[in-house]
Design an enzyme around this catalytic site. Structure first.
Site, PDB file in Angstrom:
ATOM      1  N   ARG A 244       0.858  -1.184   0.000  1.00 15.24           N
ATOM      2  CA  ARG A 244       0.000   0.000   0.000  1.00 15.24           C
ATOM      3  C   ARG A 244       0.895   1.235   0.000  1.00 15.24           C
ATOM      4  O   ARG A 244       1.926   1.272   0.690  1.00 15.24           O
ATOM      5  CB  ARG A 244      -0.888   0.034   1.244  1.00 15.24           C
ATOM      6  CG  ARG A 244      -2.070  -0.925   1.194  1.00 15.24           C
ATOM      7  CD  ARG A 244      -3.106  -0.520   0.145  1.00 15.24           C
ATOM      8  NE  ARG A 244      -4.253  -1.401   0.106  1.00 15.24           N
ATOM      9  CZ  ARG A 244      -4.397  -2.419  -0.750  1.00 15.24           C
ATOM     10  NH1 ARG A 244      -3.464  -2.703  -1.643  1.00 15.24           N
ATOM     11  NH2 ARG A 244      -5.488  -3.159  -0.730  1.00 15.24           N
ATOM     12  N   GLU A 273      -3.785   7.285  -4.360  1.00 14.10           N
ATOM     13  CA  GLU A 273      -4.039   6.866  -5.751  1.00 14.10           C
ATOM     14  C   GLU A 273      -5.387   7.389  -6.240  1.00 14.10           C
ATOM     15  O   GLU A 273      -6.351   7.361  -5.474  1.00 14.10           O
ATOM     16  CB  GLU A 273      -4.085   5.328  -5.840  1.00 14.10           C
ATOM     17  CG  GLU A 273      -2.765   4.684  -5.633  1.00 14.10           C
ATOM     18  CD  GLU A 273      -2.860   3.147  -5.603  1.00 14.10           C
ATOM     19  OE1 GLU A 273      -3.885   2.582  -6.047  1.00 14.10           O
ATOM     20  OE2 GLU A 273      -1.897   2.532  -5.129  1.00 14.10           O
ATOM     21  N   HIS A 291      -0.787   0.285 -10.095  1.00  9.56           N
ATOM     22  CA  HIS A 291      -1.460  -0.683  -9.208  1.00  9.56           C
ATOM     23  C   HIS A 291      -2.052  -1.864 -10.005  1.00  9.56           C
ATOM     24  O   HIS A 291      -3.277  -2.092  -9.978  1.00  9.56           O
ATOM     25  CB  HIS A 291      -2.543   0.013  -8.375  1.00  9.56           C
ATOM     26  CG  HIS A 291      -2.894  -0.751  -7.127  1.00  9.56           C
ATOM     27  ND1 HIS A 291      -3.360  -0.165  -5.990  1.00  9.56           N
ATOM     28  CD2 HIS A 291      -2.855  -2.083  -6.841  1.00  9.56           C
ATOM     29  CE1 HIS A 291      -3.596  -1.081  -5.072  1.00  9.56           C
ATOM     30  NE2 HIS A 291      -3.288  -2.266  -5.574  1.00  9.56           N
TER      31      HIS A 291
HETATM   32  C1  GLV Z   1      -5.091  -5.045  -4.235  1.00 10.94           C
HETATM   33  O1  GLV Z   1      -4.325  -4.190  -3.906  1.00 10.94           O
HETATM   34  C2  GLV Z   1      -5.851  -5.852  -3.306  1.00 10.94           C
HETATM   35  O2  GLV Z   1      -5.858  -5.555  -2.102  1.00 10.94           O
HETATM   36  O3  GLV Z   1      -6.490  -6.806  -3.763  1.00 10.94           O
END
Ligand code: GLV
Length: 325
Positions: A244, A273, A291
């Site tokens: 994160r 983000e 991401h």
């Molecule tokens: C992606 O970051 C998730 O938590 O699935």
């Protein structure tokens, strides 16, 4: 809870999903896919009753949002493994069941971690810029000299499912594994053999060539990569974040990258983000991705299926391994 046989769960889907996942959800439940830019408002204003709200990371399920959900909603299903966007305590207070997607995306995210490490080690940002800008003038022994990962030390902060799978792959690349966790793991792990435990993130970062963030974002880990931690790193360190964005204090990392106090960073996740700190954009030693860790067909299908299985189990009064609350 137990549904009457023949009753199908009514599921409101507040996130865009790929077509095969939509089809599988439709085969399992009575589903409405919202195309409203404000899906929760659409849910509140709907004249239909729903049992389940399916959503993902971009929906902050804070206490206020949870309290304002229609009374018929009895379960939350997040299309993600991470749950830092959900106030689990508020969900528990309201008596909601909460499901997420552990395990099924771990290989996908682990492969992305290796991609990020290699991207920084092999100077992918500069290489791509050079060739795409048509400025490349040919092979030269001095051009874009990177590092190989073989023989280097990988430090993993958070040796859970994803961390372990990165370690397994990194071993195959010839790396030695160090890690820091709440507790040391039993020696000789089935996936990655032996690894060296470090009690703290400070110890870990000082000992390694690549430092990988693979831990969840919690009160303990938020902002863990700050100027003080980075000051312990070697100048050749590659930092990789697949977890994160808020684990990192952006100003401190950008400062260290700009000043060459560490070698580079591979980042798939960012605080705030998609509005990441603009300081990252012009740094040639940053290899950035938007991401996409779990963005493979295999992971996306697995995420849909594990939610369907969990909700089915719950509806028939069975326990579901992916139920959190
Ligand atoms: C992606 O970051 C998730 O938590 O699935």
């Amino acid at each position: 809870m137990t549904q009457e046989p023949g009753d199908r769960l009514a599921v409101f889907v507040a996130v865009e999903l790929i077509e095969p996942v939509r089809r599988e959800l439709e085969a399992a439940f009575d589903v409405v896919f919202s195309s409203d830019p404000e899906p929760l408002r659409a849910l509140r204003e709907s004249d239909r009753d729903f049992d389940v709200l399916l959503f993902a990371l971009e929906t902050s399920m804070d206490a206020r949002t949870i309290e304002s959900l229609p009374p018929g909603i009895r379960a939350l299903a997040t299309y993600s493994v991470g749950t830092d966007h959900i106030d689990l305590e508020a969900a528990r207070r309201r008596g909601l069941a909460v499901f997420h997607t552990p395990g099924v995306l771990a290989d996908s995210v682990a492969e992305n971690a290796i991609f990020l490490m290699l991207g920084v080690a092999r100077r992918a940002t500069e290489s791509i810029d050079l060739i795409r800008s048509r400025a490349w003038s040919g092979w030269s022994p001095t051009q874009l000299v990177g590092l190989q990962l073989s023989g280097r030390r990988l430090g993993i902060l958070g040796m859970g499912d994803i961390g372990s799978r990165v370690a397994h792959r990194a071993r195959a690349l010839g790396m030695t594994i160090f890690y820091s966790n709440r507790r040391p793991l039993p020696p000789d792990h089935a996936l990655f053999g032996t690894a060296q435990f470090c009690a703290t993130a400070e110890e870990l970062i000082a000992d390694v060539d690549v430092f990988l963030l693979a831990c969840p974002s919690t009160g303990e880990t938020r902002g863990i990569v700050d100027a003080s931690l980075l000051s312990r790193a070697r100048s050749d360190l590659i930092l990789v974040n697949i977890a994160r964005g808020d684990l990192v204090v952006d100003a401190a990392l950008i400062d260290a990258l700009r000043a060459g106090r560490i070698r580079g960073a591979g980042l798939d996740v960012f605080a705030g983000e998609p509005d990441l700190d603009p300081g990252y954009f012009d740094l040639p030693n940053v290899f950035m991705l938007p991401h996409i860790g779990s963005s493979t067909l295999e992971a996306r299908l697995g995420m849909g299926r594990i939610l369907i299985e969990g909700l089915d189990a719950w509806a028939s009064g069975k326990t579901a391994p992916n139920r959190l609350v």
